[in-house]
Design an enzyme around this catalytic site. Structure first.
Site, PDB file in Angstrom:
ATOM      1  N   LYS A  99       9.398  -0.469   0.294  1.00  0.00           N
ATOM      2  CA  LYS A  99       9.046   0.011   1.637  1.00  0.00           C
ATOM      3  C   LYS A  99      10.257   0.634   2.344  1.00  0.00           C
ATOM      4  CE  LYS A  99       4.591  -0.893   2.206  1.00  0.00           C
ATOM      5  NZ  LYS A  99       3.622   0.218   2.101  1.00  0.00           N
ATOM      6  N   TYR A 131       8.982  -5.678  -2.627  1.00  0.00           N
ATOM      7  CA  TYR A 131       8.183  -4.983  -1.605  1.00  0.00           C
ATOM      8  C   TYR A 131       9.100  -4.368  -0.539  1.00  0.00           C
ATOM      9  CZ  TYR A 131       4.611  -4.654   2.163  1.00  0.00           C
ATOM     10  OH  TYR A 131       3.771  -4.227   3.169  1.00  0.00           O
TER      11      TYR A 131
END
Ligand SMILES: NC(=O)c1ccc[n+]([C@@H]2O[C@H](COP(=O)([O-])OP(=O)(O)OC[C@H]3O[C@@H](n4cnc5c(N)ncnc54)[C@H](O)[C@@H]3O)[C@@H](O)[C@H]2O)c1
Length: 277
Positions: free
Chosen positions: A170, A166
């Site tokens: 991101k 993640y």
């Protein structure tokens, strides 16, 4: 008072729930016509109905942003329904955590696909449409600014244990934003990132239920934060609490207004003063 976004066409991924839903309602309340997307049909239709009930205009384009044909379908919906494209908010997302030694390739690619590849494909599909709209406007002497807001996280700026997938995706979002801000300046498109801290949504719900889960692409994935951990996190936030979806939507809205027409390639953190960087 004249609505700030009157007549604009805004595409918002993952707007059936949480922050995306709040963004859709906020932009619609300022006059934007919304293409609502979500993985799940029922919440997407619920957002559409909420916008219409408040006197706004919205249509749904249901499906996973990770599907290879999604970007064309999404942009096509805006063009077919509203003949325009002014604002794109790449918001859809979820987390699928694990420490690196236990993280599968499937987990890794699921996060890159949803948080990074999907925004890339959506913006790639939007480019010819934007170029044609801008060309026509320039020929008739109209100067119009368009907006892309990509959603990131403090995990993408400062990292977070258990979120290598993640956090990497991101972090990539901020690179995509910066590159496109340079590529699309000539089209008068402002491209910015909002990175959220702790916002109270289904994703971060305080739940004592260790089995709380969501289903994405047929996979059951654990969500929620243990209430003790939630309290410990909130203590570290200078404003003393997590944010609401409406407060999160406010940060995105700032980047959609004419007041931000000379801001591009930037990341703002909407986290009550807390950052990991
Ligand atoms: N809540 C937070 O504290 C927080 C912090 C940092 C970043 N974010 C980011 O904000 C965004 C919104 O998260 P949220 O907290 O509102 O979560 P949420 O679960 O409340 O809402 C996200 C929505 O996106 C949809 N979605 C998920 N995967 C999708 C896909 N592949 N295609 C289409 N729709 C999909 C879900 O069905 C859901 O309705 C995400 O990108 C998330 O990573 C949230």
């Amino acid at each position: 008072m004249t609505p700030k976004l009157g007549g604009k066409v805004a595409l918002i991924t993952g707007s059936g729930r949480g922050i995306g839903r709040a963004i859709a309602l906020k932009l619609a309340s300022e006059g934007a016509r919304i293409v609502v997307n979500d993985l799940d049909e029922a919440p997407a239709q619920e957002t559409v109905q909420a916008i219409r009930a408040a006197g706004g205009e919205a249509v749904a384009c249901v499906g996973s942003v990770s599907a290879p044909d999604f970007a064309e379908r999404f942009v096509g919906t805006a063009v077919n329904e509203y003949k325009g494209l002014d604002i794109v908010v790449n918001n859809a997302g979820y987390t699928w955590d694990n420490v690196i030694q236990k993280m599968t390739d499937e987990q890794w690619y699921a996060m890159l696909d949803c948080h990074l590849t999907a925004p890339f494909r959506i913006l790639r599909a939007a480019q010819p449409v934007l170029r044609a709209l801008v060309k026509a406007e320039q020929e008739s002497g109209v100067l119009n600014y368009r907006k892309v807001v990509n959603i990131s996280s403090i995990a993408g700026l400062g990292g977070n244990a258990g979120q290598a997938n993640y956090a990497a995706a991101k972090a990539g979002v901020t690179g995509l934003t910066k590159a496109l801000s340079k590529e699309w300046g000539r089209l008068n498109v402002n491209v910015n990132t909002v990175a959220f801290g702790l916002i109270h949504t289904r994703l971060t719900e305080a739940t004592a239920d260790a089995n709380a889960q969501i289903t994405v692409a047929g996979r059951d994935i654990k969500v929620g934060v243990n209430p003790g951990l939630m309290k410990a996190m909130e203590v570290q936030i200078p404003l003393g609490r997590g944010g609401t979806p409406e407060e999160a939507a406010g940060a995105v809205y700032l980047f959609c207004t004419p007041e931000s027409n000379y801001i591009s390639g930037q990341t703002i953190v909407c986290g009550g003063g807390f950052t990991l960087a």
